[in-house]
Design an enzyme around this catalytic site. Sequence first.
Site, PDB file in Angstrom:
ATOM      1  N   MET A   1     -17.519  -1.458  59.655  1.00  0.00           N
ATOM      2  CA  MET A   1     -18.477  -0.955  60.643  1.00  0.00           C
ATOM      3  C   MET A   1     -19.249   0.228  60.057  1.00  0.00           C
ATOM      4  O   MET A   1     -19.824   1.030  60.795  1.00  0.00           O
ATOM      5  CB  MET A   1     -17.758  -0.540  61.920  1.00  0.00           C
ATOM      6  CG  MET A   1     -17.074  -1.739  62.587  1.00  0.00           C
ATOM      7  SD  MET A   1     -16.854  -1.545  64.350  1.00  0.00           S
ATOM      8  CE  MET A   1     -15.799  -0.134  64.399  1.00  0.00           C
TER       9      MET A   1
ATOM     10  N   HIS B   1     -15.847   5.202  53.577  1.00  0.00           N
ATOM     11  CA  HIS B   1     -15.054   6.213  52.864  1.00  0.00           C
ATOM     12  C   HIS B   1     -14.205   5.493  51.816  1.00  0.00           C
ATOM     13  O   HIS B   1     -14.337   4.276  51.633  1.00  0.00           O
ATOM     14  CB  HIS B   1     -14.199   7.002  53.864  1.00  0.00           C
ATOM     15  CG  HIS B   1     -13.414   6.138  54.813  1.00  0.00           C
ATOM     16  ND1 HIS B   1     -12.374   5.325  54.409  1.00  0.00           N
ATOM     17  CD2 HIS B   1     -13.547   5.910  56.155  1.00  0.00           C
ATOM     18  CE1 HIS B   1     -11.878   4.685  55.451  1.00  0.00           C
ATOM     19  NE2 HIS B   1     -12.581   5.004  56.520  1.00  0.00           N
TER      20      HIS B   1
ATOM     21  N   HIS C   1     -12.452   2.131  52.584  1.00  0.00           N
ATOM     22  CA  HIS C   1     -13.288   0.926  52.465  1.00  0.00           C
ATOM     23  C   HIS C   1     -13.468   0.543  50.996  1.00  0.00           C
ATOM     24  O   HIS C   1     -13.405  -0.632  50.634  1.00  0.00           O
ATOM     25  CB  HIS C   1     -14.664   1.171  53.094  1.00  0.00           C
ATOM     26  CG  HIS C   1     -14.637   1.471  54.563  1.00  0.00           C
ATOM     27  ND1 HIS C   1     -14.916   2.719  55.063  1.00  0.00           N
ATOM     28  CD2 HIS C   1     -14.387   0.691  55.642  1.00  0.00           C
ATOM     29  CE1 HIS C   1     -14.836   2.705  56.380  1.00  0.00           C
ATOM     30  NE2 HIS C   1     -14.509   1.485  56.767  1.00  0.00           N
TER      31      HIS C   1
ATOM     32  N   GLN D   1     -16.560  -4.929  70.554  1.00  0.00           N
ATOM     33  CA  GLN D   1     -15.158  -4.551  70.379  1.00  0.00           C
ATOM     34  C   GLN D   1     -14.877  -3.137  70.885  1.00  0.00           C
ATOM     35  O   GLN D   1     -13.753  -2.666  70.815  1.00  0.00           O
ATOM     36  CB  GLN D   1     -14.709  -4.710  68.921  1.00  0.00           C
ATOM     37  CG  GLN D   1     -15.215  -3.650  67.952  1.00  0.00           C
ATOM     38  CD  GLN D   1     -14.773  -3.949  66.532  1.00  0.00           C
ATOM     39  OE1 GLN D   1     -15.165  -4.939  65.934  1.00  0.00           O
ATOM     40  NE2 GLN D   1     -13.932  -3.089  65.973  1.00  0.00           N
TER      41      GLN D   1
ATOM     42  N   LYS E   1      -4.367  -0.062  57.606  1.00  0.00           N
ATOM     43  CA  LYS E   1      -4.638   1.062  58.510  1.00  0.00           C
ATOM     44  C   LYS E   1      -4.744   0.541  59.948  1.00  0.00           C
ATOM     45  O   LYS E   1      -4.260   1.159  60.886  1.00  0.00           O
ATOM     46  CB  LYS E   1      -5.930   1.746  58.056  1.00  0.00           C
ATOM     47  CG  LYS E   1      -6.688   2.540  59.101  1.00  0.00           C
ATOM     48  CD  LYS E   1      -6.002   3.845  59.391  1.00  0.00           C
ATOM     49  CE  LYS E   1      -6.794   4.785  60.253  1.00  0.00           C
ATOM     50  NZ  LYS E   1      -7.355   4.209  61.464  1.00  0.00           N
TER      51      LYS E   1
ATOM     52  N   VAL F   1      -5.370   4.138  52.694  1.00  0.00           N
ATOM     53  CA  VAL F   1      -5.752   5.263  51.833  1.00  0.00           C
ATOM     54  C   VAL F   1      -5.759   6.529  52.697  1.00  0.00           C
ATOM     55  O   VAL F   1      -6.297   6.523  53.811  1.00  0.00           O
ATOM     56  CB  VAL F   1      -7.136   5.018  51.194  1.00  0.00           C
ATOM     57  CG1 VAL F   1      -7.562   6.214  50.345  1.00  0.00           C
ATOM     58  CG2 VAL F   1      -7.107   3.748  50.346  1.00  0.00           C
TER      59      VAL F   1
ATOM     60  N   SER G   1     -10.451   7.603  58.038  1.00  0.00           N
ATOM     61  CA  SER G   1     -11.062   6.840  59.124  1.00  0.00           C
ATOM     62  C   SER G   1     -12.453   7.401  59.372  1.00  0.00           C
ATOM     63  O   SER G   1     -12.668   8.619  59.271  1.00  0.00           O
ATOM     64  CB  SER G   1     -10.214   6.988  60.397  1.00  0.00           C
ATOM     65  OG  SER G   1     -10.960   6.566  61.521  1.00  0.00           O
ATOM     66  N   SER G   2     -13.376   6.524  59.711  1.00  0.00           N
ATOM     67  CA  SER G   2     -14.737   6.977  60.016  1.00  0.00           C
ATOM     68  C   SER G   2     -14.715   7.964  61.177  1.00  0.00           C
ATOM     69  O   SER G   2     -15.528   8.883  61.251  1.00  0.00           O
ATOM     70  CB  SER G   2     -15.616   5.777  60.382  1.00  0.00           C
ATOM     71  OG  SER G   2     -15.488   4.775  59.406  1.00  0.00           O
TER      72      SER G   2
HETATM   73  P1  AMP Z   1     -13.817  -0.171  59.964  1.00  0.00           P
HETATM   74  O1  AMP Z   1     -15.115   0.139  59.284  1.00  0.00           O
HETATM   75  O2  AMP Z   1     -13.128   1.013  60.519  1.00  0.00           O
HETATM   76  O3  AMP Z   1     -13.932  -1.329  60.917  1.00  0.00           O
HETATM   77  O4  AMP Z   1     -12.861  -0.677  58.803  1.00  0.00           O
HETATM   78  C1  AMP Z   1     -13.210  -1.731  57.969  1.00  0.00           C
HETATM   79  C2  AMP Z   1     -12.007  -2.148  57.160  1.00  0.00           C
HETATM   80  O5  AMP Z   1     -11.554  -1.047  56.373  1.00  0.00           O
HETATM   81  C3  AMP Z   1     -10.832  -2.565  58.052  1.00  0.00           C
HETATM   82  O6  AMP Z   1     -10.192  -3.691  57.476  1.00  0.00           O
HETATM   83  C4  AMP Z   1      -9.965  -1.347  58.035  1.00  0.00           C
HETATM   84  O7  AMP Z   1      -8.599  -1.627  58.265  1.00  0.00           O
HETATM   85  C5  AMP Z   1     -10.183  -0.840  56.616  1.00  0.00           C
HETATM   86  N1  AMP Z   1      -9.848   0.581  56.533  1.00  0.00           N
HETATM   87  C6  AMP Z   1     -10.266   1.579  57.349  1.00  0.00           C
HETATM   88  N2  AMP Z   1      -9.697   2.742  56.998  1.00  0.00           N
HETATM   89  C7  AMP Z   1      -8.886   2.473  55.945  1.00  0.00           C
HETATM   90  C8  AMP Z   1      -8.000   3.271  55.128  1.00  0.00           C
HETATM   91  N3  AMP Z   1      -7.841   4.564  55.339  1.00  0.00           N
HETATM   92  N4  AMP Z   1      -7.332   2.646  54.137  1.00  0.00           N
HETATM   93  C9  AMP Z   1      -7.469   1.318  53.916  1.00  0.00           C
HETATM   94  N5  AMP Z   1      -8.286   0.519  54.641  1.00  0.00           N
HETATM   95  C10 AMP Z   1      -8.981   1.090  55.644  1.00  0.00           C
END
Ligand code: AMP
Length: 282
Positions: A30, A34, A37, A61, A149, A176, A185-186
């Site tokens: 999304m 960081h 990702h 979502q 995560k 991570v 996390s974003s």
């Molecule tokens: P998001 O942009 O938050 O929807 O995350 C996109 C993907 O990155 C998802 O599969 C998350 O689980 C993964 N992700 C987000 N934060 C982390 C992290 N700290 N370490 C590993 N994967 C992550």
Amino acid sequence: MQVVEDIYEAQKTFEELRQQGRSVGLVPTMGSLHKGHVSLVERARLRCDVVAVSIFVNAIQFNDVNDHRQYPRSTEADLAMLASAGVDFVLLPTDEQMHPKPMNVLITTSGAAELLEGVHRPGHFDGVATVVAKLFIILGPGLAFFGEKDFQQLVVVRRMVSELHFPVEVVGCPTVREPDGLAMSSRNLRLAEADRAKAPIVHRAILAARQAYAAGETSGRGLIAAMYEILSSVQDLVIDYASVVDPQTLKDVDHVKPDSRLVVAVHLGSVRLIDNSAVGGD
Ligand code: AMP
């Protein structure tokens, strides 16, 4: 790196790539990217000829309109990060194309999807499953990379892939963390300074439960108590849940095994943080 907004153009490109026999790996995101990702991209790079990343803030979502409105967006910085990580293709779809109106079709999830996050974010996993299914149909990846995560998301996506017979291998990737243990996390960007200082407590609570298990505590109740003891020491932290669950069904477990999952969700100010780990360590 090719950046495409149009879903039909992307679909055509990937049909051609598959016809050429190139293996395709997808990392759905999304945005507001960081190092977490990037770690998914790096794993995809090792296993696939073509690495595709989607950036789409998936409105369906979000159960909380404010969370959706405040979700950080930084497309230019994201694209720079992806280019230097060696990504081949970025899909940046519009809301209108991804979810044409009227939206009469939605994937319904149940079972593991109704627990934990499902209790606190009703409809969340229906929205996740629907957009992930659409991305799989558009890009046709052989592999898709998801972070541990969001452990429950990984479980729900695996279930969807299995039940809907998507020819996709779902690859789970380790979390991570920041140097102080906070899972990247974003949403961390939205933490007020004082809350950012408190946030590593979530990982510390998980580590305390892991230590209790290593020291011989094998009851779910005992590990939950260890997590609550740490979490409740912090002022203004609201606990949604701190549980020990089966890694497939996500139901609470009484007798803990090394692969049982410690799962935590808390609020600090207006920001909701989640984290998890295997009891026996990651
Ligand atoms: P998001 O942009 O938050 O929807 O995350 C996109 C993907 O990155 C998802 O599969 C998350 O689980 C993964 N992700 C987000 N934060 C982390 C992290 N700290 N370490 C590993 N994967 C992550």
